[in-house]
Design an enzyme around this catalytic site. Sequence first.
Site, mmCIF file in Angstrom:
data_model
loop_
_atom_site.group_PDB
_atom_site.id
_atom_site.type_symbol
_atom_site.label_atom_id
_atom_site.label_comp_id
_atom_site.label_asym_id
_atom_site.label_seq_id
_atom_site.Cartn_x
_atom_site.Cartn_y
_atom_site.Cartn_z
ATOM 1 N N ARG A 71 0.803 -1.213 0.000
ATOM 2 C CA ARG A 71 0.000 0.000 0.000
ATOM 3 C C ARG A 71 0.841 1.271 0.000
ATOM 4 N NH1 ARG A 71 -4.780 -1.829 4.283
ATOM 5 N NH2 ARG A 71 -5.830 -3.228 2.805
ATOM 6 N N GLU A 96 -5.770 -2.911 16.624
ATOM 7 C CA GLU A 96 -5.176 -1.694 16.073
ATOM 8 C C GLU A 96 -4.738 -0.719 17.150
ATOM 9 O OE1 GLU A 96 -6.186 1.765 12.698
ATOM 10 O OE2 GLU A 96 -7.726 0.313 13.276
ATOM 11 N N LEU A 153 -7.615 -7.543 10.101
ATOM 12 C CA LEU A 153 -8.582 -8.496 10.638
ATOM 13 C C LEU A 153 -7.852 -9.672 11.265
ATOM 14 C CD1 LEU A 153 -11.232 -8.511 7.751
ATOM 15 C CD2 LEU A 153 -10.943 -6.904 9.642
#
Length: 667
Positions: A346, A455, A471
């Site tokens: 990303r 997180e 997840l």
Amino acid sequence: MGELMTVTDYYKAGADIRDTKAPAGAIEKKWSTRKFQARLVNPANRRKLTVIVVGTGLAGGAAAATLGEAGYNVLNFCYQDSPRRAHSIAAQGGINAAKNYRNDNDSTMRLFYDTVKGGDYRARETNVYRLAEVSANIIDQCVAQGVPFAREYGGLLDNRSFGGVQVQRTFYARGQTGQQLLIGAYQSLERQVAAGTVQMHTRHEMLELILVDGRARGIVTRNMVTGAIEAHTADAVVLATGGYGNVFFLSTNAMGCNVTASWRAHRKGAYFGNPCYTQIHPTCIPVHGDTQSKLTLMSESLRNDGRIWVPKRAEDCTKDPRQIPEEDRDYYLERIYPAFGNLVPRDIASRQAKNMCDEGRGVGPAVAEVDHRTGEERQVRRGVYLDFASAIERLGQKAVETKYGNLFDMYAQITGENPYETPMRIYPAVHYTMGGLWVDYDLMSSITGLYVTGEANFSDHGANRLGASALMQGLADGYFVLPNTINDYLADAPFEKIGQDHPAVVEALAGVNERINRLLSIQGTRTVDSFHKELGNIMWEYCGMERTEEGLTFAIGRIRELREEFWSNVKVTGVNEDFNQTLERAGRVADFLELGELMCVDALVRRESCGGHFRAESQTEDGEALRHDDEFLHVSAWEFTGAGNAPILHKEPLEYEFIELKQRSYK
């Protein structure tokens, strides 16, 4: 005066810290060794112990359900009206697990390696290997719960690819994976609510941590319907409250996502690890104006079949993309990174999208950007194309609809454009935070008895998270890690009983009431949202995809001015004893203003490019991120010393024993 300050003026150096909980020996045996070494609590004694879990997403819901199933008394809190509305529900593309169902040479070791490399070698090896090891159990757990993962024609679980890997290990449920996994955790949680082991407190926001003799023993909450300020005590506290991406105002997070629970713990002594590490997701619907409250994520899974491109010539950027011939298109990720193509991690995909737009080859409507040095405004097109034409031609539209239909529908509803006919327009946006409260191998913070999962902690992703790993971490922590480590701490119980009249409880309640009364009494002229938007703009411009020393020092000064103005000129309407969303947002923005400064200080001190954190002063000849392992091979764990005071930096050295350090390459 600010111009004369040097980097070292913004912080104080503290003693190094280390994780002492991970056992020595082969990495493959560390987790099984730790589980065996951890002390146990017998079932009869578990009934006498209480654990507070704040948050009901994948990490919190899974933890509360599992601890309840084990026989502990669990108090579970969320600010939503139902545990099912936790932001985990918004996750789209999938969850990683090293099952090797595709027989493509996947393994626990490969998932471990991909995650460490994807995080640009800034994650702790021991935690990441455990995550990879536990991942396979998650899928079995969720299938047993009835989670409807996608399946192939013969009924076997299907997999797809995500960025930064060359295997197919991502399990998914169309574009609704987070929702389906959360429903699985939710039904396990509700089973324990019905059994009486879990007490659910919805519409309660944590506003303070209660410490007794240096141990976490409870929290103070505000009932968001009545305004009642309440203290809840327990033998241990677990924070599973998500990330702090909304410090940027515009992000893919739900508007309610905030940092307050973690920040209240940080102010009480919990170290904050790597706060400047935030994830920029490359596949989001671009900003369309200055009236937006959030941004919308388009799943990274779309990069499996969608091809990303911009026009080769700036003069073509205003044309209908269907009228631009193939030879005039620049499929820049396929050109620059042939080994991974559109499935680079990303951070790399995000930075290259920015580069294309900075070159003047962005597409979509032009948006105004202002240079703080000159005040000059310029118009820039912030978008690139994500094109499915070749996939539709190769697979047929029906097959594309089956894989991505709900995502295409969402894009069409938001933009008014048909992505089956016209390429999607995407641009990077803030999505996830790799930083969070520092924890050891057991997931305990620097405050004894305070555990942090999902997180909300810093532990698993380094400087960049690979897609479909959020997840994985949330469920790994909630179902498998925390329940096997918190018992080691609770084995020391019973602890002293804490009543409502205990001085620590009285002090915490008084502090919360005082803060609320102060916010309500200011009665200034500026709205809470106006402060939040200005802070977000500062953070995105100077602590976002690209940072410079000059920009960060400017940002720190401006945030300090903004925080001072907030506490003298914010307008908070209404009263506490009522449903008051303005008051809720004001408390959260006050914490974001303090966090924003720490993020900029952390980014300023880390004079290297790593992951998505591109320091313009530290790059290779071809413009790639350049790490400096000789100086920055460590976790930055920050200690709070008071608002406006220089924080103390504790470094946890990162030791790579099982993976070779090297500059990342996806070419």
